[in-house]
Design a protein around this motif. Sequence first.
Motif: not given
Length: 534
Positions: A5, A130, A376-377, A137-139, A128
């Motif tokens: 990122f 994962t 998030l998830v 993936a967005d954790n 993240p």
Amino acid sequence: MKLTFLLALSCALAQPAAAAPTTAPSTAQASLHLAKAGPMENLDLSQLADGIDNGAFNSEAITAAYLARIAAIDDSGPKLNAVIATFPDALDQARSLDAEYRAGRYRGPMHGIPILVKDNVEVAGPLPTTAGSLALADNITNRDAPFIARLRAAGAVILGKTNLSEWANIRSRNSTSGWSAVGGLTKNPHALDRNSCGSSSGSGAAAAAALAAGTIGTETDGSITCPAGVNGVVGFKPTVGLVSRRFVVPISHSQDTAGPMTRSVRDAAIMLTAMAGSDPQDAATAEADRWRGDYSNGLSIDGLKGMRIGVMRAPNADAALLDAAIATLKAGGAQVVLLDTSKIDRQKIGQGEFKILLAELKADLASYLQGLPDGLVRHKTLADIIAFNKAHANTELHYFGQDIFEAADKEKGLDDPAYRDALATSRGLATNALNQMFASNKVDVIIAQTNGAAWVSTLGKGDAFSGPSASQLPAVAGFPHLTVPMGLSGGLPIGLSFIGPKWHDHAILKAGFAYEQLSKARVAPEFRTQIESN
């Protein structure tokens, strides 16, 4: 440098100006001293810590050198795929710790030392957590697992996240260790076509390839010790409950633990000293503060003198390597006795363990998912993850399925009598077997061959494990388990396991250290493309 990122960091870790001691080098000077000290792969955590302590090195130079090595070996060259991502602020972390040193504050042997963390452990920052799955993936929780917070407090630089067997190798019986949808396949640095075992695959390969001073793995059964063994490094699975498991993607609250993976036993002891301790929100750690201490104290080449060691010799062990290890232990002053393991009901222990893992996976994963910060998830149960994998079959299920997930989702819960019976039976058998061997033979430590040699990775065809495995009894019982390089078989590393009673973590570190110093059996990897089959 791997940056998953690209974020603009709004706050630099600037420190108030302070007069630097005359022993504090500039980064240019520290880099020169570091280069003169030798290749990074020859410098272990303890040596780097000594260099920072005596003012020869600084954290920024060390961190920059590891980032460059990751770029050269993990991103390019052999392309190990051991590291999923590095933290964008790694150098800022290092500079902050260097500023502390110049201001007269030295936190101890972890001060300024870069480590890599398995990607099922939460670390605050933009990356993240994962567990290798695109479902997470967005954790990005922006929180540190408690043992990561302890490492930061001790001065560690959190360099990045390592690849792993997706979901810590609990998704399918036909999985290929070291593969995840997020990170791809981790290669063994001793032979790139060989497997790095799992589930702490990236941590084992990264430790062997010197991509950081130390790495973090997690284990439910063999997930630290097997990758350490086949990658030729030290791996330590502590007593379950010595290290907090909170904010770690779980499998089993009965067996899960995190532990260090390093190139020497002393380094593992230094890392464990920082990691260990009670966590009020992890009931298993209630006694940890009573037992924790400085695990690097008392490590001596004479540590085997007067020790009585029991040997579990598997029929498929490498006899020559194990005999050489026994000779080394005897030369170090230990008395060695052969243990009778014929009455251990390994089949019943294994059947019960599998039932435990299925039931606890379903319950513990749901608890983890439902405890994540809001937004998030969207997945909240194991059934949700199964559905996600089916919806993304091209990326998630391309090589192997999710039969273990599907079996776990059919479990009735932690109040189910069948689960409770399996827990009592399996854990009781494993615990009694070990305790009886310790007591009836009057041994301090039990040794065994950790693993067979690494097999050729064959995506879609599962793992071709060979040789013995020493992990199950200490995993199910929750006892400490250390593996130390024992030598090469057919050009590939084999580990020697040291197993101790519950909370006797320090004792097996002492035994393992003495053996390591006497045997000098660790061999650095050569990144061969392949090696002849042994």
